[in-house]
Design a protein around this motif. Structure first.
Motif, PDB file in Angstrom:
ATOM      1  N   GLU A  32       0.858  -1.183   0.000  1.00  0.00           N
ATOM      2  CA  GLU A  32       0.000   0.000   0.000  1.00  0.00           C
ATOM      3  C   GLU A  32       0.889   1.226   0.000  1.00  0.00           C
ATOM      4  O   GLU A  32       1.866   1.299   0.723  1.00  0.00           O
ATOM      5  N   HIS A  33       0.517   2.170  -0.819  1.00  0.00           N
ATOM      6  CA  HIS A  33       1.275   3.405  -0.968  1.00  0.00           C
ATOM      7  C   HIS A  33       0.547   4.514  -0.211  1.00  0.00           C
ATOM      8  O   HIS A  33      -0.612   4.781  -0.462  1.00  0.00           O
ATOM      9  N   LEU A  34       1.244   5.133   0.725  1.00  0.00           N
ATOM     10  CA  LEU A  34       0.715   6.281   1.461  1.00  0.00           C
ATOM     11  C   LEU A  34       1.373   7.534   0.897  1.00  0.00           C
ATOM     12  O   LEU A  34       2.598   7.627   0.853  1.00  0.00           O
ATOM     13  N   VAL A  35       0.562   8.480   0.446  1.00  0.00           N
ATOM     14  CA  VAL A  35       1.050   9.754  -0.085  1.00  0.00           C
ATOM     15  C   VAL A  35       0.569  10.847   0.861  1.00  0.00           C
ATOM     16  O   VAL A  35      -0.625  10.942   1.153  1.00  0.00           O
ATOM     17  N   VAL A  36       1.511  11.652   1.344  1.00  0.00           N
ATOM     18  CA  VAL A  36       1.189  12.734   2.283  1.00  0.00           C
ATOM     19  C   VAL A  36       1.605  14.062   1.651  1.00  0.00           C
ATOM     20  O   VAL A  36       2.769  14.253   1.311  1.00  0.00           O
ATOM     21  N   LEU A  37       0.633  14.957   1.495  1.00  0.00           N
ATOM     22  CA  LEU A  37       0.874  16.275   0.908  1.00  0.00           C
ATOM     23  C   LEU A  37       0.846  17.336   1.998  1.00  0.00           C
ATOM     24  O   LEU A  37      -0.132  17.452   2.738  1.00  0.00           O
ATOM     25  N   ASP A  38       1.900  18.109   2.076  1.00  0.00           N
ATOM     26  CA  ASP A  38       2.004  19.241   3.003  1.00  0.00           C
ATOM     27  C   ASP A  38       1.176  20.400   2.432  1.00  0.00           C
ATOM     28  O   ASP A  38       1.414  20.828   1.309  1.00  0.00           O
ATOM     29  N   LEU A  39       0.214  20.907   3.204  1.00  0.00           N
ATOM     30  CA  LEU A  39      -0.648  22.000   2.736  1.00  0.00           C
ATOM     31  C   LEU A  39      -0.267  23.369   3.302  1.00  0.00           C
ATOM     32  O   LEU A  39      -1.004  24.330   3.116  1.00  0.00           O
ATOM     33  N   ARG A  40       0.876  23.468   3.959  1.00  0.00           N
ATOM     34  CA  ARG A  40       1.265  24.767   4.529  1.00  0.00           C
ATOM     35  C   ARG A  40       1.870  25.653   3.438  1.00  0.00           C
ATOM     36  O   ARG A  40       2.853  25.270   2.795  1.00  0.00           O
ATOM     37  N   GLN A  41       1.321  26.829   3.263  1.00  0.00           N
ATOM     38  CA  GLN A  41       1.778  27.755   2.224  1.00  0.00           C
ATOM     39  C   GLN A  41       3.261  28.078   2.329  1.00  0.00           C
ATOM     40  O   GLN A  41       3.946  28.187   1.309  1.00  0.00           O
ATOM     41  N   ASP A  42       3.750  28.251   3.553  1.00  0.00           N
ATOM     42  CA  ASP A  42       5.153  28.644   3.746  1.00  0.00           C
ATOM     43  C   ASP A  42       6.153  27.580   3.316  1.00  0.00           C
ATOM     44  O   ASP A  42       7.342  27.863   3.217  1.00  0.00           O
ATOM     45  N   SER A  43       5.688  26.372   3.064  1.00  0.00           N
ATOM     46  CA  SER A  43       6.584  25.301   2.617  1.00  0.00           C
ATOM     47  C   SER A  43       6.979  25.483   1.155  1.00  0.00           C
ATOM     48  O   SER A  43       7.960  24.904   0.700  1.00  0.00           O
ATOM     49  N   ALA A  71      -3.879   2.346  -2.135  1.00  0.00           N
ATOM     50  CA  ALA A  71      -3.175   3.585  -1.807  1.00  0.00           C
ATOM     51  C   ALA A  71      -4.050   4.446  -0.903  1.00  0.00           C
ATOM     52  O   ALA A  71      -5.260   4.271  -0.817  1.00  0.00           O
ATOM     53  N   SER A  72      -3.384   5.372  -0.238  1.00  0.00           N
ATOM     54  CA  SER A  72      -4.050   6.382   0.566  1.00  0.00           C
ATOM     55  C   SER A  72      -3.361   7.703   0.257  1.00  0.00           C
ATOM     56  O   SER A  72      -2.139   7.797   0.361  1.00  0.00           O
ATOM     57  N   VAL A  73      -4.131   8.685  -0.150  1.00  0.00           N
ATOM     58  CA  VAL A  73      -3.585  10.006  -0.458  1.00  0.00           C
ATOM     59  C   VAL A  73      -4.181  10.976   0.546  1.00  0.00           C
ATOM     60  O   VAL A  73      -5.395  11.106   0.654  1.00  0.00           O
ATOM     61  N   ARG A  74      -3.300  11.637   1.274  1.00  0.00           N
ATOM     62  CA  ARG A  74      -3.737  12.577   2.313  1.00  0.00           C
ATOM     63  C   ARG A  74      -3.270  13.979   1.956  1.00  0.00           C
ATOM     64  O   ARG A  74      -2.091  14.206   1.738  1.00  0.00           O
ATOM     65  N   ALA A 118       1.160   0.321   5.249  1.00  0.00           N
ATOM     66  CA  ALA A 118       1.826   1.000   4.129  1.00  0.00           C
ATOM     67  C   ALA A 118       3.243   0.461   3.935  1.00  0.00           C
ATOM     68  O   ALA A 118       4.005   0.328   4.877  1.00  0.00           O
ATOM     69  N   SER A 119       3.548   0.144   2.684  1.00  0.00           N
ATOM     70  CA  SER A 119       4.891  -0.353   2.364  1.00  0.00           C
ATOM     71  C   SER A 119       5.727   0.703   1.647  1.00  0.00           C
ATOM     72  O   SER A 119       6.926   0.531   1.468  1.00  0.00           O
ATOM     73  N   ALA A 120       5.086   1.788   1.224  1.00  0.00           N
ATOM     74  CA  ALA A 120       5.776   2.915   0.609  1.00  0.00           C
ATOM     75  C   ALA A 120       5.100   4.195   1.092  1.00  0.00           C
ATOM     76  O   ALA A 120       3.871   4.263   1.150  1.00  0.00           O
ATOM     77  N   VAL A 121       5.916   5.181   1.450  1.00  0.00           N
ATOM     78  CA  VAL A 121       5.393   6.454   1.941  1.00  0.00           C
ATOM     79  C   VAL A 121       6.063   7.572   1.150  1.00  0.00           C
ATOM     80  O   VAL A 121       7.286   7.704   1.180  1.00  0.00           O
ATOM     81  N   THR A 122       5.255   8.342   0.429  1.00  0.00           N
ATOM     82  CA  THR A 122       5.775   9.478  -0.327  1.00  0.00           C
ATOM     83  C   THR A 122       5.342  10.756   0.380  1.00  0.00           C
ATOM     84  O   THR A 122       4.155  10.968   0.615  1.00  0.00           O
ATOM     85  N   ILE A 123       6.316  11.584   0.712  1.00  0.00           N
ATOM     86  CA  ILE A 123       6.084  12.857   1.384  1.00  0.00           C
ATOM     87  C   ILE A 123       6.290  13.955   0.349  1.00  0.00           C
ATOM     88  O   ILE A 123       7.373  14.059  -0.236  1.00  0.00           O
ATOM     89  N   ILE A 124       5.260  14.761   0.116  1.00  0.00           N
ATOM     90  CA  ILE A 124       5.343  15.818  -0.896  1.00  0.00           C
ATOM     91  C   ILE A 124       5.244  17.165  -0.198  1.00  0.00           C
ATOM     92  O   ILE A 124       4.276  17.441   0.519  1.00  0.00           O
ATOM     93  N   THR A 125       6.247  17.993  -0.428  1.00  0.00           N
ATOM     94  CA  THR A 125       6.309  19.317   0.192  1.00  0.00           C
ATOM     95  C   THR A 125       7.065  20.247  -0.750  1.00  0.00           C
ATOM     96  O   THR A 125       7.379  19.889  -1.883  1.00  0.00           O
ATOM     97  N   GLY A 126       7.380  21.437  -0.268  1.00  0.00           N
ATOM     98  CA  GLY A 126       8.100  22.413  -1.085  1.00  0.00           C
ATOM     99  C   GLY A 126       9.556  22.518  -0.688  1.00  0.00           C
ATOM    100  O   GLY A 126       9.990  21.958   0.319  1.00  0.00           O
ATOM    101  N   ALA A 145       8.643   0.005   5.560  1.00  0.00           N
ATOM    102  CA  ALA A 145       8.147   0.827   4.446  1.00  0.00           C
ATOM    103  C   ALA A 145       9.291   1.636   3.843  1.00  0.00           C
ATOM    104  O   ALA A 145      10.253   1.983   4.520  1.00  0.00           O
ATOM    105  N   ARG A 146       9.159   1.928   2.554  1.00  0.00           N
ATOM    106  CA  ARG A 146      10.160   2.736   1.854  1.00  0.00           C
ATOM    107  C   ARG A 146       9.698   4.181   1.764  1.00  0.00           C
ATOM    108  O   ARG A 146       8.655   4.452   1.177  1.00  0.00           O
TER     109      ARG A 146
END
Length: 186
Positions: A32-43, A71-74, A118-126, A145-146
């Protein structure tokens, strides 16, 4: 047996025994792929970089839907619906970036609490976010997890690096994800 895929026939054993022998596969741990998106503008270095991060997160969600992957996209603290691509994109269109919000490690931890398998975790930020904060988030990912870190930039080429032993890529165009995916298979 009737209905078995010919590609699963073990031909050497079948020839030796004089009957068809089909390989049986054990169910492995479901990925399972966990995707986490940072929503803070300052990032982010501007609205364009923030929108790129949102598009990248949506791309992972749409890909999971189209390939039938788990997958889970947050987006921040909110788990996005992954029933259909249209539903995900509709929900994404209502997403607002915020002046203040939880730190990345808190977002990742919350996502893993909901999706411990989750076996893969993608962290998306600025690119404006401090590398130490990203490192703290990476360290919340279990060893099973990777982790992958994606940082969006206002312009430039893909930059590859590592943060807390996790692969980290800074990119400026959605089309760069294809190149990144060629390096990192999730």
């Amino acid at each position: 047996a009737p209905g078995d895929d010919r590609r699963h026939v073990h031909w050497p054993t079948s020839a030796r025994l004089g009957r068809l022998v089909v390989r049986e596969f054990e169910q492995t741990r479901r990925s399972e792929h966990l995707v986490v998106l940072d929503l803070r503008q300052d990032s982010y270095d501007g609205e364009e970089a923030a929108e790129l991060a949102l598009s990248a997160a949506c791309s992972y969600g749409v890909e999971a839907i189209s390939l039938g992957r788990s997958a889970s996209v947050r987006f921040g603290e909110t788990e996005m619906p992954l029933t259909t691509a249209m539903r995900l994109l509709d929900a994404a269109s209502d997403t607002k970036f915020v002046a203040e919000g939880p730190a990345l490690d808190e977002l990742v931890h919350a996502g893993l609490r909901e999706r411990p398998q989750a076996s893969a975790v993608t962290i998306i930020t600025g690119e404006r976010i401090d590398s130490e904060e990203i490192a703290r988030a990476v360290r919340t990912v279990p060893l099973s997890a990777r982790p992958l870190v994606l940082r969006t930039a206002a312009g430039g080429r893909v930059i590859r690096g590592r943060i807390a032993d996790a692969p980290a890529f800074t990119f400026a165009q959605l089309s760069d994800l294809r190149r990144i995916s060629g390096v990192m298979v999730l």
